[in-house]
Design an enzyme around this catalytic site. Structure first.
Site, short mmCIF file in Angstrom:
data_model
loop_
_atom_site.label_atom_id
_atom_site.label_comp_id
_atom_site.label_asym_id
_atom_site.label_seq_id
_atom_site.Cartn_x
_atom_site.Cartn_y
_atom_site.Cartn_z
CG HIS A 72 -1.96 -0.65 1.01
ND1 HIS A 72 -3.31 -0.56 2.00
CD2 HIS A 72 -2.49 -1.92 0.52
CE1 HIS A 72 -3.93 -1.56 1.31
NE2 HIS A 72 -3.60 -2.44 0.64
CE1 TYR A 200 -6.73 4.02 10.33
CE2 TYR A 200 -5.94 4.33 7.99
CZ TYR A 200 -6.01 3.88 9.37
OH TYR A 200 -4.79 3.03 9.45
N PRO A 292 -5.15 1.27 18.39
CG PRO A 292 -7.41 0.10 18.04
CD PRO A 292 -6.61 0.73 19.22
CE LYS A 296 2.32 4.01 12.93
NZ LYS A 296 3.50 3.77 11.67
CE1 TYR A 384 -2.04 4.45 8.64
CE2 TYR A 384 -0.59 3.33 7.14
CZ TYR A 384 -2.01 3.55 7.90
OH TYR A 384 -2.99 2.63 7.68
#
Length: 389
Positions: A72, A200, A292, A296, A384
């Site tokens: 991704h 998200y 969550p 991480k 990220y």
């Protein structure tokens, strides 16, 4: 019995450390409280940072991950029925890999089997003794027999409820904690993901996340009340609520199905300092927990494994203690940065009880800044894909 390193905890962080040590010719015995089937039955996140992907390669356990994982190079953020994309490669020249933690753990167990590394399952009454001396040892019961392992070092990879952190005297430990006033209701379904990338979503009804394990296995989450029970949610009720929280374009194409697994995860941030006491070193959830949001948990455990592996290799190869002496300091420096990102992302995407109209406007302003600012997106992308070790 005697070994060089006792690893308490047979989850992915303990197994990864054991495999890396094996590559360096360092002997380790892994002790696991549960059965192998139980460990492999845990449903966990599957977004792997670049650092963890690299460590799996260094351990020689990345073949299936590379073949079956999904690369991704960005993620989608939704709010007010709008959606924008944060491009990881544009800002960092790096990606993440979507590969289930269960599959990663299975790969590590298979690799350990091939090396003949000793793993003891269903052990009980584990006690870490004399960790503040040069001669630590670990005792435990298995199948009604009491055992003792003398060793040079102990790696505590046994999670928040394990014995490792509690072995460090309370007078030495300092603990920091934030409990979030909401949870995540998660559903695993044998359905194709609604999108090729994670979504998200911050909606007026609360947070939602659309994720996946593979092309035919999806993982979805919605924010729920802190004291909620998964039994209160039928499959239809979950899917209806998810549709209300994600953008209409995603809701219209969502394919639903029976829940293979349904559970509620609480959200909390936790850190204990220090992460070393004598010859005992804490790794992963034994030392820290993140909410969550952003996946991480395992990735931060992997960075601990990286620093500890380096320190132990330095000790055995050169009789140099510098790496293990600075382990806690180096690990915690990265842990706190990861905690900051998870805290920021959680506060950005969720609705808290008692949230004022001003608080909501601040959230929307922050989301608009993230949408419109390349610099804000670059900061998010860097965190990220994973801060460098």
């Amino acid at each position: 019995m005697r070994t060089q390193v006792v690893i308490v905890g047979g989850g992915p962080s303990g197994l990864l450390l054991g495999q890396l040590l094996y590559k360096a010719g360092i002997e380790a015995i892994v002790l696991e409280r549960k059965s192998r089937a139980h460990v492999l039955g845990r449903i966990r996140a599957g977004v792997l940072e670049r650092g963890l992907v690299g460590l799996m390669g260094e351990a020689g356990v990345d073949a299936r991950m590379k073949a079956e994982g999904f690369v991704h190079d960005g993620t989608l953020i939704a709010y007010d029925n709008d959606m924008f994309r944060v491009d990881f490669t544009q800002h960092t020249d790096a990606t993440v890999l979507v590969y289930g933690q269960t599959e990663l753990t299975r790969d590590l167990y298979d690799a350990r089997d091939k090396t003949g590394g000793e793993t003891r399952f269903e052990v009980d009454k584990v006690v870490i003794n004399d960790a503040d001396t040069d001669t630590p040892f670990v005792t435990f019961d298995q199948d009604g027999t009491h055992h003792r392992i003398d060793c040079d070092f102990v790696a505590g990879c046994d999670g928040f409820h394990g014995v490792s952190r509690k072995t460090i005297p309370a007078s030495v430990r300092r603990e920091y904690e934030k409990v979030y006033p909401f949870g995540w209701l998660g559903v695993l379904s044998e359905t194709p993901p609604v999108n090729d990338e994670l979504i998200y979503a911050n909606s007026d009804r609360g947070f939602a996340l659309c994720s996946m394990r593979n092309a035919n296995l999806s993982r979805y989450y919605i924010q729920c009340d802190e004291g909620d029970d998964a039994a209160n949610w039928s499959d239809d009720a979950f899917w209806d609520e998810l549709r209300r929280r994600i953008p209409p374009t995603a809701a219209e194409t969502l394919i639903t199905g029976p829940a293979l697994e349904k559970s509620i995860a609480p959200l909390r941030s936790f850190v204990t300092e220090p992460m070393r006491w004598g010859r005992l070193f804490l790794c992963g959830d034994a030392a820290h927990i993140v909410p969550p949001t952003g996946a991480k948990g395992l990735n931060t455990a992997a960075s601990d494994v990286h620093y500890l592996n380096q320190g132990l290799r330095q000790f055995y190869a050169d009789n140099d203690t510098h790496g293990i002496d600075v382990y806690s300091e180096k690990a915690l420096a990265r842990v706190w940065k990861t905690e900051r990102f998870s805290w920021w992302f959680s506060n950005l995407m969720h609705h808290s009880p008692g949230q004022s109209a001003f608080d909501k406007k601040m959230q929307l302003a922050e989301l608009a800044l993230l949408r419109d600012s390349p610099e804000a997106q670059a900061a998010m992308a860097l965190n990220y894909v994973g801060l460098p070790y």
